[in-house]
Motif scaffolding. Sequence first.
Motif, PDB file in Angstrom:
ATOM      1  N   TYR A 115     -79.316-121.614  90.403  1.00 30.51           N
ATOM      2  CA  TYR A 115     -79.040-120.302  89.809  1.00 30.51           C
ATOM      3  C   TYR A 115     -80.143-119.904  88.835  1.00 30.51           C
ATOM      4  O   TYR A 115     -80.559-118.739  88.792  1.00 30.51           O
ATOM      5  N   ARG A 119     -82.052-116.496  89.690  1.00 33.26           N
ATOM      6  CA  ARG A 119     -81.600-115.308  88.983  1.00 33.26           C
ATOM      7  C   ARG A 119     -82.186-115.144  87.584  1.00 33.26           C
ATOM      8  O   ARG A 119     -82.198-114.034  87.044  1.00 33.26           O
ATOM      9  N   THR A 191     -74.619-109.087  90.757  1.00 32.65           N
ATOM     10  CA  THR A 191     -74.865-109.644  89.430  1.00 32.65           C
ATOM     11  C   THR A 191     -75.206-108.554  88.424  1.00 32.65           C
ATOM     12  O   THR A 191     -74.829-108.641  87.250  1.00 32.65           O
ATOM     13  N   HIS A 201     -74.223-115.080  81.947  1.00 31.33           N
ATOM     14  CA  HIS A 201     -74.759-115.831  83.082  1.00 31.33           C
ATOM     15  C   HIS A 201     -73.771-116.884  83.586  1.00 31.33           C
ATOM     16  O   HIS A 201     -73.633-117.080  84.798  1.00 31.33           O
ATOM     17  N   ILE A 204     -71.066-115.183  85.633  1.00 33.00           N
ATOM     18  CA  ILE A 204     -71.611-114.743  86.923  1.00 33.00           C
ATOM     19  C   ILE A 204     -71.784-115.944  87.855  1.00 33.00           C
ATOM     20  O   ILE A 204     -71.440-115.881  89.041  1.00 33.00           O
TER      21      ILE A 204
END
Length: 298
Positions: A115, A119, A191, A201, A204
């Motif tokens: 992640y 992201r 997101t 975060h 998410i």
Amino acid sequence: MTTDQLIAEKPVTATPPAARPRRRARSRRVLKHVVLSAAALLMLYPLLWMIASSFKPNALIFRDPSLIPTAIDLSNYPTGWTALAHPFTHYLLNSAVIVVGSVLGNLVSCSMAAYAFARLNFRGRRLWFAVMLMSIMLPIHAVIVPQYVLFAQLEWINTFLPLIVPKVLATDAFFIFLMVQFFRGIPRELTEAAHIDGAGHFRIYWQIMLPLSLPALATTTIFTFIWTWNDFFSQLIFLTDPDMYTVPVALRTFVDSTAESSWGSLFAMSVVSLIPIFVLFLFGQKYIVKGIATTGLK
């Protein structure tokens, strides 16, 4: 008009030109399936031979290479189950502890690292991603010595910690790469909408990314289970106490270079040790195919 004249005047129907390519294509498919079946049988022969040998007396295992035993000895299974210092259940439980810890560690740590790479924007992200990819090419033999020295100083030898803790620290770069590829396929609009609604975060990651990444998580679980369950080298290095032996190390003790080896018991317990892998692969095969197909690993 005679019968001979009728036969002579009857038009002869020729094979349509369009049917010839279909016949050739059908012949190629049949030939391909025959070749693939023969190759599959060739690859499965060692496994089938091991299963058949687990029912043979020791004297016939290497004398009779056929898959149908001429003499059946069912005592290999109960004898092998109790032949070592502990019942074979003890070694199965030791392997299960390591496998469960490794699977949970990889699922949590590799997904969080993936992640971050997929992201988050942080300094040196491309550099660290490249370093992570290069670590895949490092063989275990190149890092086992410094790992052993480190774990010996931490007094972790003869414990399960050297086999579980590295998984918690996201050392399996292959699974990080697999999940990064999957996370990149999830639309960023999801997101971004969550950010607008005030989600952080972690929320998410936990409520959006993980539920949508079930194929990648299942693939990680299955591969981690199989690789950890079959790992012999690392477990042999870090586990020297017979009470801590796992299934691969326990199977090695059936073979003695100075005395007679219990081949029948070895093959019987090998068959028992393969049952969890077959069951897991049977129920998780569709997730493996879907997970690899959706991450671009072709």
